[in-house]
Design an enzyme around this catalytic site. Structure first.
Site, PDB file in Angstrom:
ATOM      1  N   GLU A 142       0.827  -1.216   0.000  1.00  0.00           N
ATOM      2  CA  GLU A 142       0.000   0.000   0.000  1.00  0.00           C
ATOM      3  C   GLU A 142       0.864   1.272   0.000  1.00  0.00           C
ATOM      4  O   GLU A 142       0.747   2.140   0.864  1.00  0.00           O
ATOM      5  CB  GLU A 142      -0.962   0.003   1.192  1.00  0.00           C
ATOM      6  CG  GLU A 142      -2.008  -1.096   1.109  1.00  0.00           C
ATOM      7  CD  GLU A 142      -3.035  -1.042   2.220  1.00  0.00           C
ATOM      8  OE1 GLU A 142      -4.140  -1.585   2.035  1.00  0.00           O
ATOM      9  OE2 GLU A 142      -2.751  -0.461   3.289  1.00  0.00           O
ATOM     10  N   GLU A 298      -6.580  -7.634  -0.989  1.00  0.00           N
ATOM     11  CA  GLU A 298      -7.039  -7.512   0.397  1.00  0.00           C
ATOM     12  C   GLU A 298      -8.507  -7.130   0.438  1.00  0.00           C
ATOM     13  O   GLU A 298      -8.970  -6.283  -0.327  1.00  0.00           O
ATOM     14  CB  GLU A 298      -6.253  -6.436   1.157  1.00  0.00           C
ATOM     15  CG  GLU A 298      -4.854  -6.798   1.567  1.00  0.00           C
ATOM     16  CD  GLU A 298      -4.239  -5.716   2.453  1.00  0.00           C
ATOM     17  OE1 GLU A 298      -5.005  -4.963   3.107  1.00  0.00           O
ATOM     18  OE2 GLU A 298      -3.005  -5.624   2.487  1.00  0.00           O
TER      19      GLU A 298
END
Length: 645
Positions: A142, A298
């Site tokens: 991320e 995710e």
């Protein structure tokens, strides 16, 4: 078909590892993402690597038939590195240095960080690059999630280098930024700083270029690791987890750096627009992939831990959102995380295996979903049908539209979502288009809120009409060029001839507090009749048909919706507000383009992929689509047959 999640065995004693593997096999896990936040465990001291624990995990998972998406572990540097080199810590626009004790405590322009990160990547690649269990490299994690912009001296120096490469000389920069305004001229690049906190409005061009620079800087971290991995382990695919519609990072550019796109997405179970917004995100990932399959890297099996109120996913909803991803092009469904943490900042974030263990609803759904995805493995590698409708999505316009000192406060994402949602409700598959790309494959192109477009991007949009397509332009599109200079003479630039209009004056409604407590109200008559919101403007028509007008107030009688039909048969539509009946305008455009559509039951979507048709019911009531009944929060997956609705 990838199925699994982030696996963090280093957070648990070794006696738990065998149970993890047993339960993963029961759940049908095929891939585990490992070592995302393991730098301190892998390199407990400067230059001393400790791989034995990871060796054991590789062997246990490999013996169980589970492949590994191996993270480079560079997302969270260890304390020993930070204490030795505090200059790598990020700095806010006000000058505050952010400390160790969380994650992503570094900035992307740190030479020290880059040197140590690449040393770790090299060590991992040399040890595991040829392991048969290795499925892919997972670069960092991320990127830019918590530190979108850094204002440290090192980033300031890198910004000046970036500007010199972009503009060549300071005179060209001055012209581009309009520094003659407020006596902001520079005589040398070394006078330029990042747009730190200032007495009042910052220079818009400086802000925009800093947004671009920071997106490029974080992309540089991705590129540096990827280049080293491709050198050391050719043939092993590389990805990094995007974050949906993430404002700070221009994913059109980033997608060129990975071998396959992956995404993290956490729809809010308490928000009724979540299914449509999630669908929009899935379509963005497919678009970034050029239509190729992607991976949902995710999602939460139930509740997250970072909202003010963290709603759990009701029974069936996690399955439904997972199938939505598959329907819209995903070749894998991953979760954060495998085993719910016992301690730490994310201990209340749900896992595939909850705190309460395997005798739980969440784990039973984990097992069931694994079996269902295994049965859908024939879809792996297949694509969705080519979309006939495209929505322009532009990070430059996102950054520009939401700056200070603009006509009114607007959300670019909300403007785009309004159009997307109406198409979603009608079962119309959408792709997103990059500004400036050729648009020949689309019968309908929508550009809404794209405030800052280059000449090339405006010309490509205009060509949609002249080649016979339908172009829909919404308010605050093509007001500025991509350097934030105003397009004089009524805005719109190259779009004026194909739209047949120019914009004379912006007149967004006032806030209620500025109008004596009365709620401002815009209304229109004609196509899309009813109330409107957010925006109004004075449109002057020189070669277009007026389809709707404003009623009452200072805008009374002004065009709200227009259409100009070209000799090619194409048309340029202009929508100068946000009508409550936007769906009627969408219907008219789709009908003109000859695109099949029909309003579906509320919260229902129908999507085709390969030889499968997915009917997904996100509502709490049973629905009937054609002759097919679908249970509340249920899904039907059938062979492709044209749906009569």
């Amino acid at each position: 078909m990838w199925y699994g999640g982030d696996y963090n065995p280093e957070q648990w004693p070794r006696e738990v590892w065998d149970e993890d593997v047993r339960l993963m096999q029961r759940a049908g896990v095929s891939v585990a993402t490992v070592a995302v936040f393991s730098w301190a465990k892998l390199e407990p001291e400067d230059g001393r690597f400790a791989f034995e624990w990871l060796d054991d995990i590789f062997e246990k998972l490999h013996a169980a038939g589970i492949r590994i998406d191996l993270a480079t572990a560079t997302a969270s540097p260890p304390a020993w590195l930070v204490r030795a080199h505090p200059e790598m810590l990020p700095v806010t626009s006000s000058g505050t240095r952010l400390e160790f004790g969380s994650r992503q405590h570094y900035h992307p322009n740190s030479a020290v960080y880059q040197r140590y990160a690449l040393r770790l990547v090299r060590a991992l690649a040399e040890r595991y690059g040829s392991h048969p269990a290795l499925a892919a490299w997972h670069v960092n994690n991320e990127l830019a999630c918590h530190v979108t912009h850094d204002y440290s001296p090192e980033s300031a120096a890198a910004f000046r280098v970036w500007l010199r490469d972009r503009y060549g000389d300071v005179e060209t920069l001055n012209a581009s930024w309009g520094t003659a305004f407020w006596s902001q001229e520079y005589s040398a690049f070394d006078q330029i700083e990042p747009p730190r906190d200032t007495p009042t409005f910052k220079n818009p061009g400086q802000q925009l270029d800093f947004d671009r620079f920071m997106s490029d800087a974080w992309k540089g971290c991705l590129r540096a690791e990827a280049e080293l991995l491709r050198e050391l382990t050719p043939g092993v695919p590389i990805t990094t987890n995007f974050m949906g519609f993430f404002k700070a990072s221009d994913y059109w550019s980033w997608a060129e750096e990975v071998d396959f796109v992956s995404d993290d997405e956490y729809p809010d179970p308490a928000d009724p627009i979540s299914p449509a917004y999630a669908a929009m995100t899935r379509d963005l990932m497919r678009s970034l992939s050029g239509g190729a399959p992607w991976i949902l890297m995710e999602q939460a099996p139930s509740a997250v831990n970072w909202r003010p109120r963290n709603a759990a996913k009701a029974a069936g909803w996690h399955r439904l959102l997972s199938l939505q991803s598959i329907a819209r092009g995903a070749d894998g469904i991953m979760q954060f995380q495998w085993r719910q943490s016992r301690i730490g900042a994310e201990k209340f974030h749900s896992g595939m295996l909850p705190h309460a263990g395997e005798d739980t609803r969440v784990f039973r759904e984990t097992v069931s979903l694994g079996a269902e995805l295994a049965a859908l493995r024939g879809l792996v590698g297949t694509r969705c049908p080519a979309a006939r409708v495209a929505i322009l999505f532009d990070w430059t316009s996102w950054w520009a539209l939401e700056q200070e000192s603009t006509p009114t406060s607007l959300s670019y994402l909300h403007i785009v979502f309004r159009w997307y949602r109406e198409l979603w409700r009608r079962g119309v598959l959408v792709e997103f288009a990059k500004p400036g790309q050729a648009l020949d494959g689309y019968d309908v192109v929508i550009a809404a809120g794209a405030v800052a477009l280059s000449s090339r991007a405006r010309s490509e949009l205009a060509r949609v009409v002249t080649r016979g397509g339908q172009l829909v332009v919404g308010y605050q599109t093509a007001v500025l060029d991509d350097g934030l200079g105003v397009l004089l003479g009524g805005y719109l630039g190259e779009l004026q001839p194909v739209l047949g209009v120019r914009v004379e004056e912006f007149m967004p409604p006032a806030e209620p507090s500025l109008s004596g407590g009365a709620v401002p109200r815009l209304e229109i008559s004609g196509l899309g009749a009813g109330t409107a919101s957010e925006w109004g403007e004075v449109v002057r028509v020189h070669d277009a048909e007026v389809l709707a007008t404003f009623i009452g107030g200072d805008l009374a009688g002004c065009p709200a919706v227009t259409r100009r039909t070209d000799m090619s048969g194409g048309a340029g539509w202009y929508v100068a507000t946000a009508p409550s009946a936007l769906g009627e305008i969408a219907d008219a455009v789709l009908d003109t383009a000859g695109i099949e559509h029909a309003l579906l039951p509320d919260q229902v979507e129908v999507v085709e992929r390969g030889d499968h048709r997915f009917i997904l019911n996100h509502s709490n009531v049973p629905v009937t689509v054609g002759e097919i009944e679908v249970a509340p929060r249920g899904a039907r997956i059938d062979s492709v047959l044209r749906l009569a609705v």
